[in-house]
Design a protein around this motif. Structure first.
Motif, short mmCIF file in Angstrom:
data_model
loop_
_atom_site.label_atom_id
_atom_site.label_comp_id
_atom_site.label_asym_id
_atom_site.label_seq_id
_atom_site.Cartn_x
_atom_site.Cartn_y
_atom_site.Cartn_z
N ASN A 1 0.82 -1.22 0.00
CA ASN A 1 0.00 0.00 0.00
C ASN A 1 0.85 1.27 0.00
OD1 ASN A 1 -2.48 -1.45 0.20
ND2 ASN A 1 -2.08 -1.76 2.38
N ARG A 2 2.12 1.12 -0.32
CA ARG A 2 3.01 2.27 -0.27
C ARG A 2 2.54 3.39 -1.20
NH1 ARG A 2 5.56 -1.96 -2.64
NH2 ARG A 2 6.28 -1.74 -4.80
N ARG A 3 2.82 4.60 -0.78
CA ARG A 3 2.37 5.78 -1.52
C ARG A 3 3.51 6.78 -1.58
NH1 ARG A 3 -2.81 7.39 2.00
NH2 ARG A 3 -2.48 9.34 0.89
N ARG A 4 3.45 7.60 -2.58
CA ARG A 4 4.41 8.69 -2.68
C ARG A 4 3.67 10.00 -2.43
NH1 ARG A 4 8.68 8.89 -7.31
NH2 ARG A 4 9.86 7.80 -5.70
N PHE A 5 4.00 10.65 -1.33
CA PHE A 5 3.47 11.97 -1.04
C PHE A 5 4.38 13.00 -1.70
CE2 PHE A 5 1.80 9.52 2.56
CZ PHE A 5 0.48 9.94 2.58
N HIS A 6 3.81 13.81 -2.56
CA HIS A 6 4.56 14.90 -3.19
C HIS A 6 4.41 16.14 -2.30
CE1 HIS A 6 4.89 12.54 -6.90
NE2 HIS A 6 3.61 12.23 -6.72
N VAL A 7 5.52 16.60 -1.75
CA VAL A 7 5.47 17.74 -0.83
C VAL A 7 5.86 19.01 -1.58
CG1 VAL A 7 6.26 18.68 1.35
CG2 VAL A 7 6.06 16.20 1.07
N VAL A 8 5.04 20.04 -1.40
CA VAL A 8 5.24 21.33 -2.06
C VAL A 8 5.54 22.38 -1.00
CG1 VAL A 8 4.15 23.12 -3.46
CG2 VAL A 8 3.69 20.70 -3.94
N ASN A 9 6.56 23.16 -1.22
CA ASN A 9 6.87 24.24 -0.28
C ASN A 9 6.21 25.54 -0.73
OD1 ASN A 9 8.12 25.77 1.78
ND2 ASN A 9 9.68 26.44 0.33
N LEU A 10 5.26 26.02 0.08
CA LEU A 10 4.62 27.31 -0.20
C LEU A 10 5.05 28.38 0.80
CD1 LEU A 10 0.91 26.68 -1.30
CD2 LEU A 10 2.93 27.18 -2.69
N ASP A 11 6.11 28.11 1.53
CA ASP A 11 6.65 29.10 2.48
C ASP A 11 7.91 29.71 1.88
OD1 ASP A 11 7.61 30.62 4.53
OD2 ASP A 11 7.41 29.06 6.06
N PRO A 12 7.85 30.98 1.46
CA PRO A 12 9.01 31.60 0.80
C PRO A 12 10.19 31.84 1.73
CG PRO A 12 7.26 33.21 1.12
CD PRO A 12 6.68 31.88 1.50
N ALA A 13 10.03 31.52 3.03
CA ALA A 13 11.15 31.68 3.96
C ALA A 13 11.57 30.34 4.56
CB ALA A 13 10.75 32.64 5.09
N GLU A 14 11.08 29.25 4.01
CA GLU A 14 11.24 27.92 4.60
C GLU A 14 12.58 27.28 4.26
OE1 GLU A 14 11.01 25.57 6.88
OE2 GLU A 14 8.83 25.72 6.72
N HIS A 15 13.08 26.49 5.21
CA HIS A 15 14.22 25.61 4.98
C HIS A 15 13.77 24.22 5.42
CE1 HIS A 15 16.96 28.95 4.15
NE2 HIS A 15 16.39 29.57 5.18
N PHE A 16 13.90 23.23 4.55
CA PHE A 16 13.29 21.93 4.80
C PHE A 16 14.23 20.81 4.41
CE2 PHE A 16 11.95 23.88 0.82
CZ PHE A 16 12.43 22.97 -0.10
N LYS A 17 13.84 19.59 4.84
CA LYS A 17 14.65 18.40 4.55
C LYS A 17 13.94 17.41 3.64
CE LYS A 17 17.18 18.61 8.95
NZ LYS A 17 17.53 17.88 10.20
N TYR A 18 12.66 17.61 3.40
CA TYR A 18 11.92 16.67 2.56
C TYR A 18 12.25 16.88 1.09
CZ TYR A 18 8.87 20.85 2.61
OH TYR A 18 8.39 22.13 2.55
#
Length: 307
Positions: free
Chosen positions: A34-51
């Motif tokens: 049942n594995r799924r791929r979540f597509h993560v979108v950054n809508l924070d113009p000041a964000e720093h992320f690891k995904y």
């Protein structure tokens, strides 16, 4: 082309929204058949992320560039960036159109509360998404730091913020308590098991500041205090009475709506993560009409074959 499912992740700054997005993305790849791929979108113009990001608003505009060119502060720069996105929604539409109707996007949204209260930027973005056909495909996830449960006043404040966001965004809504791995489980469960906000304040509130004490006269105790000290005591008690009345009104508001509840999320507990994922799926009936199909991975991660 159909419309993909969209999860908008909101909440106060520092509440763990990006960690939530990363956790959901990683968890989706561990679900076996049942594995799924979540597509993560950054809508924070000041964000720093690891995904792993599907697309990033900083390719369109960033807070750092705005602050440098327009001499704005961090909050002013963020508001400018989101208003700029609103004026260039074709960029967002072009990116969204790349996803099929059985795919799932998580939008990591900015954490400034102003964007969800007195500045209608996020409301207008959501309205546009509805016009594009995502009306029945969106769910809002409001993330609150679980350390709030250690203090009743903070927890009531967080609940009020969650209610405000739910009313403002007008979407199917799920409240998540993040960072549960940092809070004593017994203390958290004690708060979550309370039947109402008034009960929470009565049981765990600050002594004289509890809701029940408001209904009794607060008189200075007889003692050897001076007249000046008695005046100070009476002023303090009167101030507590006023604050207490406000707290009771807020608790009554939360109880009247009876729509604020939280799902604890412990990123170290697979069952906890699955529960949150299934709750958000249920909110928009995600997957009920989808055909079962295999997932193709291009990155050589080894998930193409059954173990």
């Amino acid at each position: 082309m159909g419309r993909c499912a969209i999860q908008l992740v909101t909440g106060p700054a520092g509440s763990g929204k990006s960690t939530y997005c990363q956790t959901m993305q990683e968890h989706g790849l561990t679900l076996g058949r049942n594995r799924r791929r979540f597509h993560v979108v950054n809508l924070d113009p000041a964000e720093h992320f690891k995904y792993d990001v599907a697309f990033d608003i900083r390719d369109l505009i960033s807070v750092d560039d705005v602050m440098e060119e327009l001499q704005l502060g961090p909050n002013g720069g963020l508001v400018y960036c989101m208003e700029y996105l609103l004026e260039n929604m074709d960029w967002l539409q072009e990116n969204l159109d790349n996803f099929d109707d059985d795919e799932y996007l998580i939008l990591d949204c900015p954490g400034q509360i102003e964007l969800y209260t007195h500045i209608p930027v996020m409301n207008k973005i959501i309205d546009q998404l509805k016009l594009w056909g995502y009306l029945d495909k969106m769910v809002s996830v409001f993330v609150v730091d679980a350390t709030f449960v250690t203090e009743p006043a903070k927890f009531i404040s967080g609940s009020l913020l969650a209610l405000s966001a739910m009313i403002s965004l007008q979407l199917p809504h799920v409240n998540v308590l993040s960072k549960c791995d940092l809070v004593e489980e017994a203390s958290m469960e004690r708060v979550l098991e309370m039947e109402s906000a008034l009960q929470l304040w009565d049981v765990l509130g600050d002594g004289e500041g509890s809701a029940l004490s408001m209904f009794h006269e607060l008189r200075p105790k007889k003692s050897a205090r001076s007249e000046e000290e008695d005046k100070l005591v009476r002023k303090r008690q009167e101030r507590e009475r006023k604050w207490n009345r406000l707290t009771v009104a807020i608790c009554s508001l939360l109880d009247d709506y009876s729509m604020v509840g939280f799902i604890p999320l412990n990123i170290n507990d697979e069952d906890s993560i699955s529960h949150v994922m299934l709750t958000t799926d249920h909110a928009i009936q995600y997957g009920e009409d989808n055909e079962v199909r295999g997932m193709d991975f291009d990155d050589g991660d080894g998930f193409g074959a059954d173990e």
